[in-house]
Design an enzyme around this catalytic site. Sequence first.
Site, PDB file in Angstrom:
ATOM      1  N   ARG A 141      -5.507  -8.921  -7.675  1.00  0.00           N
ATOM      2  CA  ARG A 141      -4.845  -7.509  -8.223  1.00  0.00           C
ATOM      3  C   ARG A 141      -4.660  -7.465 -10.008  1.00  0.00           C
ATOM      4  O   ARG A 141      -3.351  -8.644  -9.849  1.00  0.00           O
ATOM      5  CB  ARG A 141      -3.218  -7.441  -6.362  1.00  0.00           C
ATOM      6  CG  ARG A 141      -3.205  -6.336  -7.036  1.00  0.00           C
ATOM      7  CD  ARG A 141      -2.192  -6.466  -5.802  1.00  0.00           C
ATOM      8  NE  ARG A 141      -1.093  -7.091  -5.941  1.00  0.00           N
ATOM      9  CZ  ARG A 141       0.304  -6.530  -5.552  1.00  0.00           C
ATOM     10  NH1 ARG A 141       0.436  -5.318  -4.478  1.00  0.00           N
ATOM     11  NH2 ARG A 141       1.346  -6.974  -6.140  1.00  0.00           N
ATOM     12  N   THR A 149      -2.187  -2.589 -12.559  1.00  0.00           N
ATOM     13  CA  THR A 149      -3.183  -1.187 -12.226  1.00  0.00           C
ATOM     14  C   THR A 149      -2.221  -1.390 -10.741  1.00  0.00           C
ATOM     15  O   THR A 149      -3.394  -0.075  -9.573  1.00  0.00           O
ATOM     16  CB  THR A 149      -4.358  -0.565 -12.325  1.00  0.00           C
ATOM     17  OG1 THR A 149      -5.385  -2.355 -11.889  1.00  0.00           O
ATOM     18  CG2 THR A 149      -4.594  -0.817 -14.007  1.00  0.00           C
ATOM     19  N   ASP A 166       4.710 -14.378  -4.235  1.00  0.00           N
ATOM     20  CA  ASP A 166       3.828 -14.082  -4.121  1.00  0.00           C
ATOM     21  C   ASP A 166       3.102 -15.608  -3.147  1.00  0.00           C
ATOM     22  O   ASP A 166       3.589 -16.989  -3.461  1.00  0.00           O
ATOM     23  CB  ASP A 166       3.301 -14.800  -5.597  1.00  0.00           C
ATOM     24  CG  ASP A 166       2.207 -14.501  -5.894  1.00  0.00           C
ATOM     25  OD1 ASP A 166       2.016 -13.700  -6.321  1.00  0.00           O
ATOM     26  OD2 ASP A 166       1.048 -15.125  -5.696  1.00  0.00           O
ATOM     27  N   ASP A 178       0.776 -18.295  -4.741  1.00  0.00           N
ATOM     28  CA  ASP A 178       1.471 -19.248  -5.343  1.00  0.00           C
ATOM     29  C   ASP A 178       2.030 -20.088  -4.493  1.00  0.00           C
ATOM     30  O   ASP A 178       2.494 -21.314  -4.218  1.00  0.00           O
ATOM     31  CB  ASP A 178       2.604 -18.073  -6.148  1.00  0.00           C
ATOM     32  CG  ASP A 178       2.348 -17.922  -7.979  1.00  0.00           C
ATOM     33  OD1 ASP A 178       0.928 -18.301  -7.788  1.00  0.00           O
ATOM     34  OD2 ASP A 178       2.279 -16.953  -8.644  1.00  0.00           O
TER      35      ASP A 178
HETATM   36  C1  PRP Z   1      -2.568 -11.171  -2.795  1.00  0.00           C
HETATM   37  C2  PRP Z   1      -2.728 -11.231  -1.649  1.00  0.00           C
HETATM   38  C3  PRP Z   1      -3.206 -10.171  -1.372  1.00  0.00           C
HETATM   39  C4  PRP Z   1      -3.229  -8.843  -2.370  1.00  0.00           C
HETATM   40  C5  PRP Z   1      -2.109  -7.627  -2.003  1.00  0.00           C
HETATM   41  O1  PRP Z   1      -3.288 -11.755  -4.241  1.00  0.00           O
HETATM   42  O2  PRP Z   1      -2.936 -12.378  -1.027  1.00  0.00           O
HETATM   43  O3  PRP Z   1      -4.756 -10.255  -1.772  1.00  0.00           O
HETATM   44  O4  PRP Z   1      -2.162  -9.601  -3.164  1.00  0.00           O
HETATM   45  O5  PRP Z   1      -1.738  -6.730  -2.845  1.00  0.00           O
HETATM   46  P1  PRP Z   1      -2.745  -5.340  -2.329  1.00  0.00           P
HETATM   47  O6  PRP Z   1      -2.575  -4.856  -1.059  1.00  0.00           O
HETATM   48  O7  PRP Z   1      -1.865  -4.524  -2.911  1.00  0.00           O
HETATM   49  O8  PRP Z   1      -3.980  -5.588  -2.948  1.00  0.00           O
HETATM   50  P2  PRP Z   1      -3.214 -11.566  -5.668  1.00  0.00           P
HETATM   51  O9  PRP Z   1      -4.203 -10.777  -6.464  1.00  0.00           O
HETATM   52  O10 PRP Z   1      -1.919 -12.333  -5.680  1.00  0.00           O
HETATM   53  O11 PRP Z   1      -4.409 -12.958  -5.490  1.00  0.00           O
HETATM   54  P3  PRP Z   1      -4.199 -14.655  -5.102  1.00  0.00           P
HETATM   55  O12 PRP Z   1      -3.846 -14.676  -3.822  1.00  0.00           O
HETATM   56  O13 PRP Z   1      -5.017 -15.244  -5.493  1.00  0.00           O
HETATM   57  O14 PRP Z   1      -2.994 -14.860  -5.456  1.00  0.00           O
HETATM   58  N1  URA Z   2       0.481 -10.041  -3.323  1.00  0.00           N
HETATM   59  C1  URA Z   2       1.596 -11.747  -2.326  1.00  0.00           C
HETATM   60  O1  URA Z   2       1.636 -12.484  -2.879  1.00  0.00           O
HETATM   61  N2  URA Z   2       2.474 -10.402  -2.778  1.00  0.00           N
HETATM   62  C2  URA Z   2       2.935  -9.568  -2.568  1.00  0.00           C
HETATM   63  O2  URA Z   2       3.954  -8.976  -1.831  1.00  0.00           O
HETATM   64  C3  URA Z   2       1.976  -8.566  -2.322  1.00  0.00           C
HETATM   65  C4  URA Z   2       1.103  -9.346  -2.837  1.00  0.00           C
END
Ligand code: PRP
Ligand code: URA
Length: 208
Positions: free
Chosen positions: A103, A107, A199, A202
């Site tokens: 994400r 944006t 997160d 993380d």
């Molecule tokens: C996080 C989560 C989802 C997304 C949710 O991933 O695991 O994929 O954000 O957000 P949304 O509903 O607003 O799209 P992230 O982009 O942080 O990537 P990661 O899993 O690699 O940490």
């Molecule tokens: N992605 C995450 O990992 N946590 C949130 O709360 C939203 C998006």
Amino acid sequence: MNVNVMTHPLIQHKVSLIRSIGTSSKDFRQLLDEITLLMGYEITRDLPLEDVEVQTPLVKMVGKQIAGKKLGIIPILRAGLGMVSGLLELMPSARVGHIGLYRDPETLKPVEYYCKLPSDLSERRIIVTDPMLATGGSASAALSLLKDRGAKDIQLMCLVAAPQGVETVNKEHPDVRVYVAALDEKLNEHGYILPGLGDAGDRIFGTK
Ligand code: PRP
Ligand code: URA
């Protein structure tokens, strides 16, 4: 809102533990495994069965087996990976595909960087995994991609969702059944779920 919130006491108990800031990455992964397994048990209740002849040590009998091709598990990278092993414990023959999305922090729109999927998506029950359903942008993009490749029978399994994320998926993919362990209150100004758990990627992988 069309969403199934898993109210099983064991799931609810473990969700409280996993949210806590004091939970280490090791324990976070362990709890996510356990919650995924419990959720997987619930969401596969309606899998179709067929008869199968079994020779026991004593007689022949007719038992049951899951009908058709086995399932497809599709984690959204990276955090969705944390929900794969719990499902594979239940369904060891499932195929696993991967969709890489992150994400954009400005944006909040999903950016695709990887995709490798089983070729016969149309013949499988597909379970998409991602712990967090925030704006719903990532899940919705993953679901569109799967449908473009032929998937028809899709379940979306998340740990924590915001109402906005559920509404987006309901609107863009009304045919997809959504399962969550917790439906939270809202998003903050950075698109994080409140109260949420921070997160997820993380916390699973110990990065920051
Ligand atoms: C996080 C989560 C989802 C997304 C949710 O991933 O695991 O994929 O954000 O957000 P949304 O509903 O607003 O799209 P992230 O982009 O942080 O990537 P990661 O899993 O690699 O940490
Ligand atoms: N992605 C995450 O990992 N946590 C949130 O709360 C939203 C998006």
